[in-house]
Design a protein around this motif. Structure first.
Motif, PDB file in Angstrom:
ATOM      1  N   ARG A 161       0.825  -1.067  -0.107  1.00  0.00           N
ATOM      2  CA  ARG A 161      -0.030   0.007   0.004  1.00  0.00           C
ATOM      3  C   ARG A 161       0.941   1.316  -0.171  1.00  0.00           C
ATOM      4  O   ARG A 161       1.765   1.421   0.773  1.00  0.00           O
ATOM      5  CB  ARG A 161      -0.837  -0.039   1.241  1.00  0.00           C
ATOM      6  N   PRO A 162       0.611   2.243  -0.649  1.00  0.00           N
ATOM      7  CA  PRO A 162       1.365   3.475  -1.093  1.00  0.00           C
ATOM      8  C   PRO A 162       1.094   4.442  -0.065  1.00  0.00           C
ATOM      9  O   PRO A 162       0.790   5.765  -0.469  1.00  0.00           O
ATOM     10  CB  PRO A 162       1.228   3.806  -2.381  1.00  0.00           C
ATOM     11  N   ARG A 163       1.255   4.305   1.350  1.00  0.00           N
ATOM     12  CA  ARG A 163       0.904   5.171   2.415  1.00  0.00           C
ATOM     13  C   ARG A 163       2.464   5.525   2.979  1.00  0.00           C
ATOM     14  O   ARG A 163       2.925   4.719   3.842  1.00  0.00           O
ATOM     15  CB  ARG A 163      -0.123   4.524   3.246  1.00  0.00           C
ATOM     16  N   THR A 164       2.549   6.884   2.686  1.00  0.00           N
ATOM     17  CA  THR A 164       3.724   7.496   3.649  1.00  0.00           C
ATOM     18  C   THR A 164       3.114   7.870   5.005  1.00  0.00           C
ATOM     19  O   THR A 164       2.245   8.628   5.151  1.00  0.00           O
ATOM     20  CB  THR A 164       4.365   8.884   2.767  1.00  0.00           C
ATOM     21  N   PRO A 165       3.954   7.362   6.024  1.00  0.00           N
ATOM     22  CA  PRO A 165       3.507   7.788   7.417  1.00  0.00           C
ATOM     23  C   PRO A 165       3.464   9.290   7.417  1.00  0.00           C
ATOM     24  O   PRO A 165       4.541   9.815   7.018  1.00  0.00           O
ATOM     25  CB  PRO A 165       4.393   7.170   8.204  1.00  0.00           C
ATOM     26  N   GLU A 166       2.598   9.870   8.451  1.00  0.00           N
ATOM     27  CA  GLU A 166       2.670  11.074   8.680  1.00  0.00           C
ATOM     28  C   GLU A 166       3.656  11.482   9.692  1.00  0.00           C
ATOM     29  O   GLU A 166       3.486  10.981  10.944  1.00  0.00           O
ATOM     30  CB  GLU A 166       1.039  11.755   9.068  1.00  0.00           C
ATOM     31  N   PRO A 167       4.528  12.337   9.498  1.00  0.00           N
ATOM     32  CA  PRO A 167       5.568  12.626  10.673  1.00  0.00           C
ATOM     33  C   PRO A 167       5.026  13.581  11.660  1.00  0.00           C
ATOM     34  O   PRO A 167       3.975  13.945  11.584  1.00  0.00           O
ATOM     35  CB  PRO A 167       6.702  13.632   9.878  1.00  0.00           C
ATOM     36  N   PRO A 168       5.480  13.413  12.947  1.00  0.00           N
ATOM     37  CA  PRO A 168       4.782  14.176  14.157  1.00  0.00           C
ATOM     38  C   PRO A 168       4.694  15.568  13.772  1.00  0.00           C
ATOM     39  O   PRO A 168       5.756  16.354  13.117  1.00  0.00           O
ATOM     40  CB  PRO A 168       5.858  14.121  15.059  1.00  0.00           C
ATOM     41  N   GLN A 169       3.538  16.254  14.017  1.00  0.00           N
ATOM     42  CA  GLN A 169       3.575  17.741  13.964  1.00  0.00           C
ATOM     43  C   GLN A 169       4.228  18.529  14.966  1.00  0.00           C
ATOM     44  O   GLN A 169       4.262  18.227  16.036  1.00  0.00           O
ATOM     45  CB  GLN A 169       2.076  18.056  13.723  1.00  0.00           C
TER      46      GLN A 169
END
Length: 866
Positions: free
Chosen positions: A231-239
């Protein structure tokens, strides 16, 4: 800890549910429910917009449009027509994580329904010509979203909060990616994800599970498993810092959206986050609603919810408000959220939130589609269709300290994303530095603490009290829930130029305070019983609707309902709040173009009859209404001879009848009830109205004078409406499928105690108004001049009868249907006569009413748009 009342949450899964996996990897859930003769069939595909690559954003959503557009066995249009001829509905929806295809139909047609959905999933052809037309339809849907301030604000919030993860892209895609889609790109997505080992089939309803299992094995036997891609899902980095965005849009209201990152659905904090969201914005007694909407009137509406999908989610607060209240409202919202970090919520708040979240599962079990959707979601996300038990145990284990802990963990200035949308929005929002400073001050300034007999399913009892009140009680013991309706003749039918809108104002005030309760006390009492109360009004009626759990006692729920109905005091301060709410709604009407088109249509078609009035009233009439006038008017309508009360659910007929009899026996008519106004003469000329609006879509209403509820022509007109509407209907096929002239197109018919309306609604591109109007007129001409085919008639009749059966699954629906039929003089058992009358309609009847009512020389045409 204060605990909620005991709630029976037993499931029939142990004895009536099958869970198995076919050799090809297809997971299957089959559950029996024999209350109504219907069955829900759903396919959950574990692929959504987050599984797209950026260049094909919107491809998952296009599948929702295309899967039912023809297969190698069924040509274009045949699939929807076959479903509707079996009395069913078929549709789909797309989320970031999955795409769901759902079908509901009469259970006697189960084999047909299963074959249809299996054929669609395995043999869709993605016809190039149909795809081209459907992409035009999707573009119209995208434009409609661009005209919607809530849609645009939410889209911007997700873009702001997700900088790398695909949740930041809108499910529908972008204009440029939709325009770039072609058959190759759409098929590529289908071939990657649409395989049996990436799907879940859910079946719930009036079927035999073992027989259904054999049907499933046959229907899906030919499909083979395929290795699935990454699955082409790039994790979201901490804001790391506060994010702020302002959107200028020419709308009347302003929209304020806030979000904080939270974990995914499987995280242990989800239980506390769900409870926190309910405490803050989940009901009438919630903190945000009470403080910002009810008490300080800083917002027109406000809500809070925890969005917890398969990957990391958001805790979202949304509000609509006026420009001069943006700053104080933002301060109050943040203060309410940050207060939860410093002060424990009260035991009562936690108990009420827990009770209401638990009750959601009970209410969901009222319909087979609700059960199917829950099982499908749980199996898709958690791998367990019985996740309900784990979730309820998780809720039960949450403490007040857990609520505080998650607030402290997730509410911080550096993780806040904030969006403001409105006209000249940039000049209205504090700067990022000002918001940051406010959050830091709130973090360091804690707020003070505060704040028996045998059961007889299906039995119907009809009683007329000595004063004329009619009581209808029906027992249904499948779930511990009851629904109540109190309906009286009212609505705009009895209004005039001076008091128009009075019924709508009263409906909103019914739950704002009584002799026993303030507005907040009533909301707390209702929600403590996991219930709901709302006033309603329309063109012919005014009333009160309620729904409650029946365990452990129903007396308290009945008393709350009756107190609200009989003892509402319409407090002066609430009258003024309600007045301001309606004046804002009147001001903001131009944000809902479709509703504006219908308001103008009624205003143009009716010249003297009160149906011409907007349900909201006018600015002049609302400003002029006084509290004493409201009290006197309500007393006139609350006439026992014009009052019907219905109760459906897990109740004992004798107990409820005795309770209602004692409470209602002293009600008498204070003054004579208002008389019905004379009907308008039928139009004899063409009437036109155009309102110019610079929007992405135009809205067309082409209509005619209709019939009363008592007119026997009502039934062939319903069949005519079904022939024209539906996915397999003429209007949908010709205007949307064949010519891509509309995203939304339907025929409509509304009956009343006075003659109502019939006609056609079209939502289209502003450049296609004339072409779409001409096409709609051509279809009306065709139905007047040519007999409908026997097949069309049969499909329409099955659709109407099937829809009727499906619509009456819940206690609330049955309570409402019986109450209104009795009130309007049709008899509470009119549903049976309705079905027989629909079945008796002939093609000659359809042509006769088309010639009678679709009179081109007496049409009313309203266009809202450029």
């Amino acid at each position: 800890m204060t605990h909620a009342p005991d709630i029976v949450l037993s499931s029939s899964s142990a004895t009536d549910r099958l869970l198995f996996t076919l050799d090809n990897g297809l997971q299957v859930v089959i559950q029996e429910d024999h209350f109504a003769p219907v069955v829900a069939i759903q396919i959950w595909v574990k692929a959504g917009s987050a599984d797209e690559t950026p260049d094909v954003a919107g491809a998952a959503h296009v599948h929702e449009h295309m899967i039912f557009k023809g297969t190698s066995r069924r040509p274009v249009g045949a699939l929807a027509a076959e479903v509707e001829s079996s009395g069913g509905h078929i549709n789909a929806f797309t989320t970031a994580d999955h795409t769901v295809y759902h079908l509901i139909l009469a259970s006697r047609h189960f084999a047909t329904g299963l074959d249809i959905i299996a054929d669609a999933m395995q043999n869709a052809t993605f016809d190039p010509h149909e795809l081209g037309k459907e992409l035009h339809v999707v573009m119209e849907e995208w434009k409609r979203g661009e005209d919607s301030p809530t849609s645009r604000a939410a889209t911007e919030l997700f873009r702001l909060a997700y900088t790398t993860h695909p949740y930041g892209r809108p499910v529908i895609g972008y204009r440029e990616t939709i325009e770039a889609l072609n058959r190759e790109r759409v098929l590529n997505f289908y071939q990657r994800w649409y395989h049996s080992n990436n799907m879940i089939l859910v079946i719930v309803g009036d079927i035999d599970r073992d027989a259904a299992r054999q049907e499933v094995a046959r229907a899906f036997a030919s499909q083979l498993p395929v290795p699935l891609p990454v699955r082409p899902r790039t994790p979201e980095p901490p804001q790391q810092a506060l994010r702020l965005s302002v959107l200028d849009m020419n709308v009347e209201e302003f929209y304020l959206y806030l979000a904080f990152p939270v974990p995914s659905a499987t995280h242990e904090d989800v239980f506390a986050l769900d409870l926190l969201s309910y405490i803050l914005g989940g009901g009438e007694s919630s903190r945000l609603v009470q403080t910002l909407q009810a008490d300080k009137e800083l917002v027109n509406w406000i809500s809070a919810h925890a969005y917890t999908p398969q990957d990391a989610g958001l805790f979202i607060t949304a509000a609509a408000l006026e420009q001069d209240k943006i700053r104080p409202a933002l301060e109050e919202i943040l203060a309410a959220l940050f207060r939860c970090k410093q002060v424990l919520v009260s035991p009562t708040e936690l108990a009420r939130a827990r009770t209401n979240l638990e009750s959601d599962f009970i209410y969901r079990r009222e319909t087979v589609q609700g059960q199917a959707r829950q099982s499908g979601f749980f199996l898709t996300v958690f791998g367990d269709p019985d996740y309900e038990h784990q979730y309820l145990n998780g809720l039960a284990a949450v403490t007040r300290q857990d609520i505080q802990r998650v607030a402290q963990r997730y509410f911080s200035a550096n993780s806040l994303s904030l969006v403001l949308l409105g006209a000249t929005a940039a000049a209205s929002l504090p700067t990022a530095a000002e918001v940051q400073d406010l959050c830091e001050r709130l973090d360091t300034q804690p707020a003070p603490a505060g704040l028996p007999a045998a059961k007889r399913d299906g039995r119907i009892s009809f009683t007329t009290l000595d004063n004329g009140i009619r009581l209808i009680i029906k027992e249904h013991h499948a779930v511990p829930v009851m629904a109540l309706q109190a309906v009286m003749l009212g609505g705009s039918l009895f209004e005039n130029e001076q008091n128009m809108g009075i019924n709508n104002m009263l409906a909103g005030l019914l739950t704002r305070g009584s002799e026993r309760f303030s507005r907040l006390e009533l909301a707390e009492a209702v929600e403590s019983l996991a219930g709901s109360l709302r006033g309603f009004s329309g063109r012919n009626s005014l009333g009160l609707s309620g729904s409650f759990l029946t365990a452990p006692r129903i007396d308290n729920a009945l008393d709350l309902f009756l107190d609200t109905l009989l003892q509402s005091t319409f407090p002066a301060e609430e009258v003024e709040k309600r007045r301001r709410e309606i004046l804002l709604a009147l001001k903001n009407r131009e944000d809902d173009l479709a509703q504006m088109a219908f308001d103008l249509f009624y205003e143009t078609l009716f010249t003297t009859h009160p149906y011409r009035f907007s349900v909201l009233g006018s600015e002049e009439s609302i400003r002029a209404l006084q509290r004493e006038q409201l009290i006197d008017y309500y007393r006139r309508l609350l006439n026992p001879e014009r009052l019907v009360i219905s109760v459906v659910g897990d109740v004992d007929t004798e107990q409820v009848t005795a309770h209602l009899r004692e409470a209602l026996m002293d009600l008498s008519a204070a003054v004579a009830a208002p008389a019905l106004p004379p009907s308008d003469p039928r139009p004899t000329t063409i009437r036109r109205r155009h309102k110019a609006m610079d929007k992405q879509q135009a809205h067309i209403v082409l209509g005619f004078s209709g019939v009363t509820l008592a007119n026997p022509d009502r039934y062939p007109l319903k069949v005519l409406e079904a022939i024209l509407s539906r996915q397999g209907g003429r209007l949908f096929y010709e205007l949307r499928e064949q010519r891509a002239l509309a995203y939304s197109v339907t025929a409509f018919g509304v009956e009343g105690l006075a003659p109502g309306v019939v006609g056609v609604y079209v939502g289209t591109d502003p450049n296609k108004v004339e072409e779409a109007t001409t096409a709609a007129r051509a279809e009306l001409t065709r139905i007047r001049e040519e007999l409908a085919s026997p097949a069309e008639l049969e499909q329409a009749q099955k659709y109407l009868t099937g829809s009727f059966e499906i619509s009456l699954q819940s206690n609330g629906a049955q309570s409402e249907e019986m109450a209104f039929n009795e009130l309007y003089g049709l008899g509470y058992q009119n549903g049976r006569r309705y079905l027989a009358a629909i079945e008796a309609v002939t093609v000659e009847d359809v042509q006769r009413v088309a010639r009678t009512y679709f009179d081109d020389t007496a049409s009313t045409l309203v266009v809202v748009g450029r």
